[in-house]
Write a protein that holds these residues in place. Structure first.
Motif, short mmCIF file in Angstrom:
data_model
loop_
_atom_site.label_atom_id
_atom_site.label_comp_id
_atom_site.label_asym_id
_atom_site.label_seq_id
_atom_site.Cartn_x
_atom_site.Cartn_y
_atom_site.Cartn_z
N ARG A 166 -1.38 0.19 9.33
CA ARG A 166 -0.84 -1.13 8.99
C ARG A 166 0.62 -1.28 9.39
N ARG B 286 3.23 0.25 8.16
CA ARG B 286 4.06 0.12 6.96
C ARG B 286 4.65 1.46 6.52
N TRP C 299 -3.32 0.63 -2.86
CA TRP C 299 -3.19 -0.46 -1.88
C TRP C 299 -3.74 -1.76 -2.46
#
Length: 303
Positions: A66, A68, A242
């Motif tokens: 992602r 991140r 998450w």
């Protein structure tokens, strides 16, 4: 956890958020009998150390996919230490030790007394008002604890049972201390980007702790053990964190908190089904009082 954005909660995003919230409650509820079952294969600290390692690896993959994965800033260090040490390390280790002596269903009810300890802590340390509704909520929760530890029925001479219950209660206090710090923390980096580093810190602490407490384990790597480890790490840590972070950005914080009250309900049901644990009327009554107390206190908040 982040403070939820107070946007409208209608339409497809809201349905997605509620679905994810249900998934988190179910995943964390199942995690309790999973942790209990793993004690048949591994010593207690190794259970959480290996589960943490699997979760850390899964979080690393999610962050990379992602885009991140970030390097923490100096202002992030206190919250990484708070969650990594008090919640992911101390809470997990104490619960795993307690599960040796306490049924999983009873443990999840005791562990979810955490919000009851946050209320007086927030009043003493953060200056949050101690309203009548919050006092009522704490009172109901304490009645639930009294029902669990009824002096007339609880075997106070069973040292292992008393010790195990005490460990789970101490775990709840550690989690409450972590929540109190997170409430007062001034965020620099968004919370999810820090979860990997919190899990990594927990793994770094838990592995040497397991070596000291349990020694080098002789592990029989059966498929059932591998499946339990994968569930605990991937679903119980990585995907659940998450999902709950995503939910916090889509639903009000009070809504998320109330939704997570499903965890002890799922925990008791799953423990009864998977482990054959007996669900007594006293335990159900205590769960109703404790969750009712949390519900009363949460509905009295104004975010």
């Amino acid at each position: 956890m982040t403070t939820a954005v107070g946007t409208a909660t209608t339409g497809s995003p809201a349905r997605t958020a509620w679905l994810l919230l249900g998934v988190v409650a179910l995943a964390w509820g199942i995690n309790w009998p999973v942790g209990k079952a793993m004690l048949a294969y591994l010593p207690p600290i190794w259970v959480v150390a290996l589960r943490s390692a699997v979760g850390t690896l899964a979080l690393l993959v999610i962050c990379l996919l992602r885009g991140r994965l970030v390097i923490p800033k100096r202002g992030d260090i206190p919250v990484i230490l708070s969650v990594g040490v008090l919640h992911m390390t101390a809470f997990s280790a104490l619960v795993s030790l307690g599960l040796q002596f306490v049924p999983a269903g009873r443990s999840v009810v005791l562990a979810y007394t955490t919000p009851l300890w946050v209320v007086p802590g927030a009043w003493l340390l953060l200056g949050e008002p101690l309203t009548g509704r919050r006092l009522l909520g704490v009172g109901l929760g304490l009645l639930g604890l009294l029902l669990i530890f009824n002096p007339l029925t609880f075997d106070w001479h069973a040292g292992r049972a008393v010790f195990g219950n005490g460990l789970v209660m101490l775990a709840a206090l550690c989690w409450a201390a972590s929540i109190l710090y997170v409430r007062s923390h001034k965020w620099v980096t968004p919370p999810f980007e820090l979860v990997f580093w919190q899990a990594l810190l927990a793994t770094v602490l838990l592995v040497p702790l397991a070596l000291v407490h349990d020694g080098v384990p002789s592990i029989d790597w059966q498929p059932s053990l591998i499946g339990l480890l994968l569930y605990g790490g991937v679903f119980g840590i990585a995907l659940a964190y998450w999902a709950v972070t995503t939910v916090n950005r889509m639903l009000p914080a009070a809504t998320t908190s109330l939704g997570l009250l499903g965890v002890p309900v799922f925990g008791i049901v799953c423990s009864a089904v998977a482990l054959g644990e007996v669900v007594s009327a006293a335990l159900l009554g205590a769960m109703g009082l404790i969750l009712g107390g949390i519900l009363v206190g949460a509905l009295g908040r104004r975010s």
